[in-house]
Design a protein around this motif. Sequence first.
Motif, mmCIF file in Angstrom:
data_model
loop_
_atom_site.group_PDB
_atom_site.id
_atom_site.type_symbol
_atom_site.label_atom_id
_atom_site.label_comp_id
_atom_site.label_asym_id
_atom_site.label_seq_id
_atom_site.Cartn_x
_atom_site.Cartn_y
_atom_site.Cartn_z
ATOM 1 N N LYS A 145 -5.207 -7.103 11.655
ATOM 2 C CA LYS A 145 -6.410 -7.274 10.838
ATOM 3 C C LYS A 145 -7.412 -8.220 11.492
ATOM 4 C CE LYS A 145 -4.726 -4.629 7.689
ATOM 5 N NZ LYS A 145 -5.162 -3.263 7.589
ATOM 6 N N ILE A 146 -6.932 -9.101 12.371
ATOM 7 C CA ILE A 146 -7.809 -9.981 13.145
ATOM 8 C C ILE A 146 -7.305 -10.008 14.587
ATOM 9 C CG2 ILE A 146 -8.532 -11.427 11.201
ATOM 10 C CD1 ILE A 146 -6.548 -13.584 12.171
ATOM 11 N N SER A 147 -8.197 -10.303 15.504
ATOM 12 C CA SER A 147 -7.839 -10.364 16.929
ATOM 13 C C SER A 147 -7.187 -11.699 17.262
ATOM 14 C CB SER A 147 -9.093 -10.185 17.785
ATOM 15 O OG SER A 147 -9.927 -11.325 17.634
ATOM 16 N N LEU A 162 -2.131 -11.827 9.338
ATOM 17 C CA LEU A 162 -3.319 -11.001 9.604
ATOM 18 C C LEU A 162 -3.340 -10.548 11.063
ATOM 19 C CD1 LEU A 162 -6.009 -12.994 7.593
ATOM 20 C CD2 LEU A 162 -5.157 -10.691 7.064
ATOM 21 N N ARG A 163 -3.024 -11.459 11.968
ATOM 22 C CA ARG A 163 -2.986 -11.109 13.393
ATOM 23 C C ARG A 163 -1.861 -10.115 13.665
ATOM 24 N NH1 ARG A 163 -0.826 -15.565 17.079
ATOM 25 N NH2 ARG A 163 1.008 -14.684 16.132
ATOM 26 N N TYR A 186 -7.963 -15.315 15.573
ATOM 27 C CA TYR A 186 -6.827 -16.107 15.092
ATOM 28 C C TYR A 186 -6.885 -17.526 15.659
ATOM 29 C CZ TYR A 186 -1.987 -17.773 14.917
ATOM 30 O OH TYR A 186 -0.856 -18.535 14.745
ATOM 31 N N TRP A 241 0.807 -1.214 0.000
ATOM 32 C CA TRP A 241 0.000 0.000 0.000
ATOM 33 C C TRP A 241 0.841 1.264 0.000
ATOM 34 C CZ3 TRP A 241 -4.702 -1.120 -1.367
ATOM 35 C CH2 TRP A 241 -5.219 -2.377 -1.060
ATOM 36 N N HIS A 243 -0.523 -7.939 11.789
ATOM 37 C CA HIS A 243 -0.802 -6.609 11.239
ATOM 38 C C HIS A 243 -2.099 -6.004 11.769
ATOM 39 C CE1 HIS A 243 2.611 -6.490 8.553
ATOM 40 N NE2 HIS A 243 2.358 -7.746 8.243
#
Length: 182
Positions: free
Chosen positions: A153-155, A148-149, A159, A2, A151
């Motif tokens: 993006k999920i808790s 994901l965790r 996870y 990004w 960064h």
Amino acid sequence: YWKHGGWDVKAFAGAMIDNVQSGGRWRGGSTLTQQTAKNLFGRTGPLRGKVDELINAYRLERNFTKEEILEFYLNQFFVTGNGHGVSIAARYFFDKEPRALTLVECAFIAGSVKGPNQYNPFIQGSPERRQAAIEKGRARTAYVLRQLRRHGKISEATYKAALANPPQFKRGDFRFSLSTSM
């Protein structure tokens, strides 16, 4: 992804250093935008092809949003046979439409982009190879979930719940049939 403009100088330099030091084991330093450019426009050769890829990546970044480039990428990666893209992967691996996928199934597909055949349980010639592909797929899915965790993006709870429910494969058909009664 990004934050760069199509080319990540640090990743490219790191890959070059690793490649020189590895003695023949190659690691890529291409960005997702460069991979998209290569997939869309092809590559003409090792050096000239890399230059063209960089130019085309710059053009993509200049003319399209990051979301559009990601969409191009996700709609062109190889799944199986002549099937490409996320929609085909959702149907092929889980017999679902993309919007019906679970987090774990999405993580599997995201992770399989790197090398779909090595995670594909449906093309293996023996039960042992099928199980090995499933295990590789689970490990790759766990890696995506960890990222994901990491960064945010999920808790942690999400996870752990996802890890407790590995992907359940159900081969679907992604080919269209023509009806003779029109």
